[in-house]
Design a protein around this motif. Structure first.
Motif, PDB file in Angstrom:
ATOM      1  N   TYR A 315       0.881  -1.172   0.000  1.00 11.50           N
ATOM      2  CA  TYR A 315       0.000   0.000   0.000  1.00 11.50           C
ATOM      3  C   TYR A 315       0.922   1.228   0.000  1.00 11.50           C
ATOM      4  N   ALA A 316       0.980   1.925  -1.133  1.00 15.08           N
ATOM      5  CA  ALA A 316       1.928   3.044  -1.242  1.00 15.08           C
ATOM      6  C   ALA A 316       1.266   4.228  -1.950  1.00 15.08           C
ATOM      7  N   PRO A 317       0.335   4.901  -1.260  1.00 14.37           N
ATOM      8  CA  PRO A 317      -0.341   6.044  -1.891  1.00 14.37           C
ATOM      9  C   PRO A 317       0.599   7.246  -2.014  1.00 14.37           C
ATOM     10  N   LEU A 318       0.165   8.226  -2.813  1.00 16.16           N
ATOM     11  CA  LEU A 318       1.003   9.421  -3.020  1.00 16.16           C
ATOM     12  C   LEU A 318       1.173  10.232  -1.741  1.00 16.16           C
ATOM     13  N   LEU A 319       0.149  10.209  -0.909  1.00 16.28           N
ATOM     14  CA  LEU A 319       0.185  11.063   0.289  1.00 16.28           C
ATOM     15  C   LEU A 319       0.830  10.343   1.470  1.00 16.28           C
ATOM     16  N   ASN A 320       1.909  10.917   1.942  1.00 19.46           N
ATOM     17  CA  ASN A 320       2.533  10.478   3.200  1.00 19.46           C
ATOM     18  C   ASN A 320       3.181  11.718   3.823  1.00 19.46           C
ATOM     19  N   PRO A 321       3.672  11.642   5.031  1.00 20.51           N
ATOM     20  CA  PRO A 321       4.183  12.862   5.665  1.00 20.51           C
ATOM     21  C   PRO A 321       5.307  13.525   4.849  1.00 20.51           C
ATOM     22  N   TYR A 322       6.122  12.722   4.188  1.00 22.84           N
ATOM     23  CA  TYR A 322       7.232  13.307   3.417  1.00 22.84           C
ATOM     24  C   TYR A 322       6.723  14.031   2.174  1.00 22.84           C
ATOM     25  N   THR A 323       5.871  13.366   1.383  1.00 24.47           N
ATOM     26  CA  THR A 323       5.386  14.006   0.148  1.00 24.47           C
ATOM     27  C   THR A 323       4.530  15.227   0.481  1.00 24.47           C
ATOM     28  N   LEU A 324       3.808  15.152   1.605  1.00 24.44           N
ATOM     29  CA  LEU A 324       3.005  16.313   2.008  1.00 24.44           C
ATOM     30  C   LEU A 324       3.926  17.488   2.337  1.00 24.44           C
TER      31      LEU A 324
END
Ligand SMILES: NC(=O)C1=CN([C@@H]2O[C@H](COP(=O)(O)OP(=O)(O)OC[C@H]3O[C@@H](n4cnc5c(N)ncnc54)[C@H](O)[C@@H]3O)[C@@H](O)[C@H]2O)C=CC1
Ligand SMILES: C[C@@H](CO)CCC[C@@H](C)[C@H]1CC[C@H]2[C@@H]3[C@H](O)CC4=CC(=O)CC[C@]4(C)[C@H]3CC[C@]12C
Length: 369
Positions: A315-324
Motif C-alpha cells: 500500500y503506497a499512496p502518493l500522500l505520506n508525511p514526506y510528500t506532504l
C-alpha cells in the motif's frame, strides 16, 4: 579525446537509459551529439523502443544490467569515454526498503565511479536532485535560490539521504586518477521536479481526475511555489554538460548545477493543471478543500496502513508525511550557473514544453500504456 582528433567518435554510456529522464537523454544524444560513435544504454529493464534506435547511423548497444552489481557496471563502462549516470531508485512512497534505495542510489553510484577509475573513463555526469538540498524537515522555504544559497539541508527520508550521499561521492571523485593516470572529471546536475512526456505521476493524476468526473480537488495552497523543469531541457543539459566537461574541466569539475528553464513557478497542483486543464480536467477550490491538519492526519494514517498491510500487499499512496511536506513547501531555483559554466540555454521554450506535455497526456493518459 581533445584536439588530436576533432572527428574522433566517442562512446557514451547512459545508465538508467530506459527511465523517464534516461530515454530523453538517449534520444537527445542521438539527435544532438555529433561526436557520438556508440551509445550504450544500461538499465535494469530495457524498453522495446530501443529496437527502433538500432537501425540508425550510430551504434546503439542495449545492456540489461544492475548498477548494484559492480562487475556488470564495469563491463558496461569498459571502453566508454563518457558516462551519464541517471539510474536511480526514485521512491518517496515507501515502495522499496531504505536498504534497497541505498544500494541502488549509493552503492550503484560507487560502482559507476570505481568502474570509471578502473577503465580509464574520464568524464562522469551524475543526475542528482534538488532533494539533496531540500525541502528540509522543518519546511523552510527555498525561494528563488541558487547553488550558493545557504539552506539548512536536513535529510531523514531514505531517498534524499541516498541522493545526497551519492552526489557527494561523485563530487569527491573529481580529480581521482583513472587508469592511465589522467584525472576523472565529474559534475552533478540537480533537477527540480521534472515533467514532460513519460511523467508517470502526471498520468496518474490525469486518470484520477477522469475517475472523479473530470475534477481534481485542491489540497495545497496556491501560494506554495515549486520549481519544475521540462524533461527535454534536463536531457539537453546533461548532453551539454557531458560534451563540455573535457574543455572546461577546471571550471566544471566537482561542480553542482540546478536544472532550470523557463517553466513558471506555481504550486504543484496549479502547475499540473497547465497540462491537465487543456485535457479537460478542472481543479476545484481556490483554497484547499481539506484543512491542513486533516492532510497531516491522513498522511500519518497512510504510514500506519502501509505498515499494517505490508505482510499482505504493498500500500503506497502518493500522500505520506514526506510528500506532504515537499508539496507544501516552497522550493524554487533561480540561477544562471549552467549558462555561465557551459553555455546552457533551454532548448525548449515553456510554450513548447507545455504543448508537448499536453499532447502526450492526451495521447497516453487514458490508455493503459
Ligand atoms: N523524476 C524527477 O522529478 C526527478 C528525478 N531525479 C533523478 O533523475 C534520475 C532519473 O529519474 P526518473 O527518470 O524520474 O526515474 P525512472 O524511475 O523513470 O528512471 C530510473 C531508471 O533507472 C533504472 N534503474 C533503477 N534501478 C536500477 C538498477 N539497480 N540498475 C540499473 N538501472 C536501474 C530504472 O529501471 C529506470 O529505467 C534519478 O537518478 C532521479 O533520482 C532528480 C530530480 C527529479
Ligand atoms: C498532497 C497531494 C495532493 O494533491 C500532492 C502530492 C504530490 C507529491 C506526490 C509530489 C509533490 C512534489 C513531488 C516531488 C518533487 O517534485 C521533487 C522530487 C524530486 C526527485 O528527485 C524525485 C521526485 C520528487 C521527490 C517529487 C515526488 C512527488 C512529489 C512529492
Amino acid at each position: 579525446m581533445a584536439d588530436s582528433a576533432q572527428a574522433q567518435k566517442l562512446v557514451y554510456l547512459v545508465t538508467g537509459g530506459c527511465g523517464f529522464l534516461g530515454e530523453h537523454v538517449v534520444r537527445m544524444l542521438l539527435q544532438r551529439e555529433p561526436r557520438l560513435g556508440e551509445l550504450r544504454v544500461f538499465d535494469l529493464h530495457l524498453g522495446p523502443w530501443l529496437e527502433e534506435l538500432k537501425t540508425g547511423p550510430v551504434r546503439v548497444t542495449a545492456i540489461q544490467g544492475d548498477v548494484t552489481q559492480a562487475h556488470e557496471v564495469a563491463a558496461a563502462v569498459a571502453g566508454a569515454h563518457v558516462v551519464i549516470h541517471t539510474a536511480g531508485l526514485v521512491d518517496v512512497f515507501g515502495r522499496a526498503s531504505p536498504k534497497t534505495i541505498h544500494e541502488v542510489n549509493v552503492q550503484g553510484t560507487r560502482n559507476v565511479i570505481e568502474a570509471c577509475v578502473q577503465n580509464g573513463t574520464r568524464f562522469l555526469v551524475y543526475t542528482s536532485s534538488m532533494e539533496v538540498v531540500g525541502p528540509n524537515t522543518k519546511g523552510h522555504p527555498f525561494y528563488r535560490g541558487n547553488e550558493d544559497t545557504p539552506y539548512e539541508a536536513v535529510h531523514r527520508h531514505p531517498y534524499p539521504c541516498s541522493k545526497a550521499l551519492a552526489e557527494w561521492l561523485v563530487l569527491e571523485a573529481n580529480g581521482r586518477k583513472v587508469c592511465g593516470g589522467l584525472p576523472l572529471v565529474t559534475c552533478a546536475l540537480r533537477p527540480t521536479g521534472i515533467y514532460g512526456e513519460g511523467h508517470q505521476i502526471m498520468r496518474d493524476f490525469y486518470r484520477q481526475g477522469l475517475r472523479l468526473g473530470g475534477r481534481l480537488f485542491r489540497a495545497i495552497p496556491a501560494s506554495v511555489e515549486h520549481g519544475r523543469v521540462y524533461v527535454g531541457n534536463v536531457a539537453w543539459m546533461h548532453v551539454l554538460a557531458a560534451r563540455e566537461l573535457e574543455q572546461r574541466a577546471a571550471l566544471m569539475g566537482g561542480q553542482v548545477y540546478f536544472c532550470y528553464d523557463g517553466s513558471p513557478y506555481k504550486s504543484y497542483e496549479d502547475f499540473n493543471m497547465e497540462f491537465l486543464g487543456p485535457c479537460g480536467l478542472r481543479l476545484v477550490g481556490a483554497r484547499p478543500l481539506v484543512p491542513y491538519w486533516l492532510l497531516v492526519f491522513l498522511a500519518a494514517l497512510n504510514v500506519l496502513l502501509q505498515w499494517l498491510l505490508r505482510p499482505l500487499l504493498l500500500y503506497a499512496p502518493l500522500l505520506n508525511p514526506y510528500t506532504l511536506a515537499v508539496a507544501n513547501t516552497t522550493f524554487t531555483v533561480s540561477t544562471d550557473k549552467a549558462q555561465r559554466h557551459f553555455g546552457y540555454e533551454p532548448l525548449f521554450s515553456w510554450e513548447d514544453s507545455r504543448t508537448r506535455t499536453i499532447l502526450w497526456v492526451q495521447a497516453t493518459g487514458g490508455s493503459a500504456q
